[in-house]
Design a protein around this motif. Sequence first.
Motif, mmCIF file in Angstrom:
data_model
loop_
_atom_site.group_PDB
_atom_site.id
_atom_site.type_symbol
_atom_site.label_atom_id
_atom_site.label_comp_id
_atom_site.label_asym_id
_atom_site.label_seq_id
_atom_site.Cartn_x
_atom_site.Cartn_y
_atom_site.Cartn_z
ATOM 1 N N GLU A 202 -3.537 4.638 3.104
ATOM 2 C CA GLU A 202 -4.387 4.818 1.756
ATOM 3 C C GLU A 202 -3.956 4.168 0.741
ATOM 4 O OE1 GLU A 202 -7.345 7.092 -0.296
ATOM 5 O OE2 GLU A 202 -6.862 6.934 1.994
ATOM 6 N N ALA A 203 -2.845 4.054 0.447
ATOM 7 C CA ALA A 203 -2.368 3.193 -0.767
ATOM 8 C C ALA A 203 -3.014 1.870 -0.652
ATOM 9 C CB ALA A 203 -0.851 3.213 -0.894
ATOM 10 N N LEU A 204 -2.894 1.022 0.381
ATOM 11 C CA LEU A 204 -3.617 -0.255 0.484
ATOM 12 C C LEU A 204 -4.972 -0.367 0.303
ATOM 13 C CD1 LEU A 204 -1.773 -1.441 3.672
ATOM 14 C CD2 LEU A 204 -1.079 -2.161 1.249
ATOM 15 N N ALA A 205 -5.585 0.799 0.719
ATOM 16 C CA ALA A 205 -7.101 0.952 0.720
ATOM 17 C C ALA A 205 -7.467 1.057 -0.855
ATOM 18 C CB ALA A 205 -7.564 2.040 1.569
ATOM 19 N N GLN A 206 -6.459 1.978 -1.399
ATOM 20 C CA GLN A 206 -6.846 2.270 -2.742
ATOM 21 C C GLN A 206 -6.889 1.047 -3.804
ATOM 22 O OE1 GLN A 206 -5.062 5.453 -4.604
ATOM 23 N NE2 GLN A 206 -5.497 7.044 -2.765
ATOM 24 N N SER A 207 -5.876 0.215 -3.268
ATOM 25 C CA SER A 207 -5.633 -1.014 -3.987
ATOM 26 C C SER A 207 -6.769 -2.065 -3.895
ATOM 27 C CB SER A 207 -4.213 -1.696 -3.871
ATOM 28 O OG SER A 207 -4.547 -2.079 -2.492
ATOM 29 N N VAL A 208 -7.284 -2.034 -2.772
ATOM 30 C CA VAL A 208 -8.456 -2.975 -2.361
ATOM 31 C C VAL A 208 -9.758 -2.480 -3.198
ATOM 32 C CG1 VAL A 208 -9.964 -3.704 -0.641
ATOM 33 C CG2 VAL A 208 -7.657 -3.624 -0.108
ATOM 34 N N GLU A 209 -10.100 -1.172 -3.093
ATOM 35 C CA GLU A 209 -11.228 -0.500 -3.718
ATOM 36 C C GLU A 209 -11.001 -0.668 -5.120
ATOM 37 O OE1 GLU A 209 -11.840 3.056 -0.476
ATOM 38 O OE2 GLU A 209 -10.844 3.558 -1.938
ATOM 39 N N GLN A 210 -9.883 -0.469 -5.945
ATOM 40 C CA GLN A 210 -9.808 -0.751 -7.217
ATOM 41 C C GLN A 210 -10.174 -2.103 -7.598
ATOM 42 O OE1 GLN A 210 -5.787 0.717 -8.002
ATOM 43 N NE2 GLN A 210 -6.387 2.784 -7.659
ATOM 44 N N LEU A 335 1.654 -3.030 -3.856
ATOM 45 C CA LEU A 335 1.689 -1.878 -4.215
ATOM 46 C C LEU A 335 2.637 -1.336 -5.195
ATOM 47 C CD1 LEU A 335 1.631 0.128 -0.912
ATOM 48 C CD2 LEU A 335 -0.496 -0.471 -2.405
ATOM 49 N N ASN A 336 3.744 -2.037 -5.468
ATOM 50 C CA ASN A 336 4.757 -2.057 -6.518
ATOM 51 C C ASN A 336 5.092 -0.564 -6.900
ATOM 52 O OD1 ASN A 336 4.814 -4.960 -6.986
ATOM 53 N ND2 ASN A 336 2.923 -4.998 -7.836
ATOM 54 N N ALA A 337 5.243 -0.470 -8.076
ATOM 55 C CA ALA A 337 5.220 1.035 -8.675
ATOM 56 C C ALA A 337 4.165 1.876 -8.708
ATOM 57 C CB ALA A 337 6.531 0.849 -9.727
ATOM 58 N N GLU A 338 3.283 1.793 -8.124
ATOM 59 C CA GLU A 338 1.723 2.780 -8.205
ATOM 60 C C GLU A 338 2.241 3.927 -7.728
ATOM 61 O OE1 GLU A 338 -1.081 1.676 -9.915
ATOM 62 O OE2 GLU A 338 -0.387 -0.313 -10.105
ATOM 63 N N ASP A 339 1.370 4.756 -8.229
ATOM 64 C CA ASP A 339 1.769 6.212 -8.067
ATOM 65 C C ASP A 339 1.454 6.567 -6.611
ATOM 66 O OD1 ASP A 339 2.695 6.959 -10.534
ATOM 67 O OD2 ASP A 339 0.655 7.846 -10.995
ATOM 68 N N SER A 340 0.459 5.737 -6.016
ATOM 69 C CA SER A 340 0.310 6.004 -4.417
ATOM 70 C C SER A 340 1.294 5.446 -3.603
ATOM 71 C CB SER A 340 -1.229 5.166 -4.032
ATOM 72 O OG SER A 340 -1.088 3.963 -4.393
ATOM 73 N N HIS A 341 2.073 4.532 -4.185
ATOM 74 C CA HIS A 341 3.276 3.933 -3.378
ATOM 75 C C HIS A 341 4.464 4.851 -3.251
ATOM 76 C CE1 HIS A 341 5.659 0.194 -2.595
ATOM 77 N NE2 HIS A 341 5.467 0.707 -1.460
ATOM 78 N N ILE A 342 4.533 5.259 -4.666
ATOM 79 C CA ILE A 342 5.869 6.213 -4.726
ATOM 80 C C ILE A 342 5.504 7.665 -3.855
ATOM 81 C CG2 ILE A 342 7.110 7.451 -6.422
ATOM 82 C CD1 ILE A 342 7.349 4.412 -6.512
ATOM 83 N N ASP A 343 4.254 7.904 -3.981
ATOM 84 C CA ASP A 343 3.619 8.956 -3.152
ATOM 85 C C ASP A 343 4.271 9.165 -1.686
ATOM 86 O OD1 ASP A 343 2.847 10.447 -5.276
ATOM 87 O OD2 ASP A 343 0.556 9.857 -4.758
ATOM 88 N N MET A 344 3.782 7.642 -1.224
ATOM 89 C CA MET A 344 4.266 7.521 -0.010
ATOM 90 C C MET A 344 5.783 7.432 0.048
ATOM 91 S SD MET A 344 5.625 4.631 2.343
ATOM 92 C CE MET A 344 5.386 3.377 1.168
ATOM 93 N N MET A 345 6.367 6.830 -0.621
ATOM 94 C CA MET A 345 8.070 6.546 -0.216
ATOM 95 C C MET A 345 8.531 8.089 -0.490
ATOM 96 S SD MET A 345 9.177 3.659 -2.773
ATOM 97 C CE MET A 345 8.375 1.805 -2.738
ATOM 98 N N MET A 346 8.131 8.860 -1.266
ATOM 99 C CA MET A 346 8.535 10.251 -1.357
ATOM 100 C C MET A 346 8.362 11.152 -0.068
ATOM 101 S SD MET A 346 10.113 10.966 -3.871
ATOM 102 C CE MET A 346 10.460 12.657 -3.752
ATOM 103 N N ALA A 347 7.073 10.967 0.608
ATOM 104 C CA ALA A 347 6.962 11.474 1.581
ATOM 105 C C ALA A 347 7.817 10.973 2.914
ATOM 106 C CB ALA A 347 5.462 11.147 2.348
ATOM 107 N N VAL A 348 8.110 9.749 3.032
ATOM 108 C CA VAL A 348 8.926 9.232 3.794
ATOM 109 C C VAL A 348 10.277 9.793 3.716
ATOM 110 C CG1 VAL A 348 10.056 7.065 4.751
ATOM 111 C CG2 VAL A 348 7.768 7.234 4.435
ATOM 112 N N LEU A 349 10.790 9.774 2.421
ATOM 113 C CA LEU A 349 12.206 10.264 2.238
ATOM 114 C C LEU A 349 12.271 11.645 2.502
ATOM 115 C CD1 LEU A 349 12.940 8.141 -0.987
ATOM 116 C CD2 LEU A 349 14.164 7.999 1.056
ATOM 117 N N GLU A 350 11.399 12.470 2.123
ATOM 118 C CA GLU A 350 11.430 13.974 2.367
ATOM 119 C C GLU A 350 11.522 14.236 3.966
ATOM 120 O OE1 GLU A 350 9.132 16.497 0.242
ATOM 121 O OE2 GLU A 350 8.504 15.088 -1.267
ATOM 122 N N LYS A 351 11.181 13.535 4.680
ATOM 123 C CA LYS A 351 11.314 13.524 5.944
ATOM 124 C C LYS A 351 12.502 13.240 6.444
ATOM 125 C CE LYS A 351 9.217 12.093 10.668
ATOM 126 N NZ LYS A 351 8.306 11.298 11.192
#
Length: 361
Positions: A202-210, A335-351
């Motif tokens: 989703e983060a990749l897709a949003q970066s393309v769409e933007q 994706l760098n430090a974009e919010d969508s990227h951090i969202d993904m990192m947090m989801a992975v880390l919380e697991k």
Amino acid sequence: MKDTVIETDQPGEGRLAHSTPDHPVLPQPKVGVVLSNLGTPDATDYWSMRRYLSEFLSDRRVIDYSPFFWQPLLQLVILSKRPFSSGEAYRSIWNEARDESPLRTTTRDQAEAVAARMAALYGDRVIVDFAMRYGNPSTASVIERLRAQGCERIVFFPLYPQYSATTTATANDKAFRALMKLRWQPSIRTVPAYYDHPLYIEALAQSVEQVYARLPQRPDVLVTSYHGMPVRYLTEGDPYHCHCQKTTRLLRERLGFGKDEVVLTFQSRFGKEEWLQPYTVEEVARLAKTGKKRIAIMAPAFSSDCVETLEEIREEIRESFVAAGGEDFAYIPCLNAEDSHIDMMMAVLEKELAGWMTSVG
């Protein structure tokens, strides 16, 4: 995570519950998170570049030739010249304000963003840091620092979406070697590849769409350019090529693009072996010659913009496209430090933190 110490008057410190009053004060047990990226030279001069390249190209996970053959060639031939050209490439993208490479800047930004999110969830019980497989801050120094701060458990997060022995495995190797030198080792979990994680796609897709939304004309083709590797590594069992293929397919499906609108390529060849194909620098020229005058290009295998994206893609690969008759070349940043990227990192880390941590409140 259950506390193993009784707090003293000093915040964050205590003594073991069964200890005597004269037992040394210990930090409250914490969990560490390490974001691990590829690496960076400390500067762009010859000797800084040589140290960095020597460490990188001496890694048997990256170059698996016999050291008896490879090391004389590397030290006496390759490293007599390559630090000059690599230094020039790094100078063209160097973060002069911080006197460091963009990769280090962005990885620090990512760690700070994750740390802020972790603080909101877990207070001061999670410490977030970042490390480099090659260069500084070294993996060993960061693990030692976290252990000294009371981290009895560590989640080690290699920032490589697609697994490869040349990236994920060697980063983990470095962490394990660091643990071998510690008398009191923390427990450790390593984060697996996340090439098909829904939030990553989703983060990749949003970066393309933007980027597409800002362009005056829609690109004819989206090029997904991944770092290359020798074909031999694939035949020996490395899953990287398959992971790249799946990432691109899932991205194309999420975007709703046709198969002819997305191309997968590989960049950054080194040496004379056959590498994964098609080669990006050649494929963009082919596209231009066959009438695809407008392309957009992204690098899904890189979690942060670096010399391979900021210099190689935006300069060398762009030049190849334009020289072949291409007209509009759009680079889609990592994706760098974009919010969508951090969202993904947090989801992975919380697991990965499951069973170790519960949120505040």
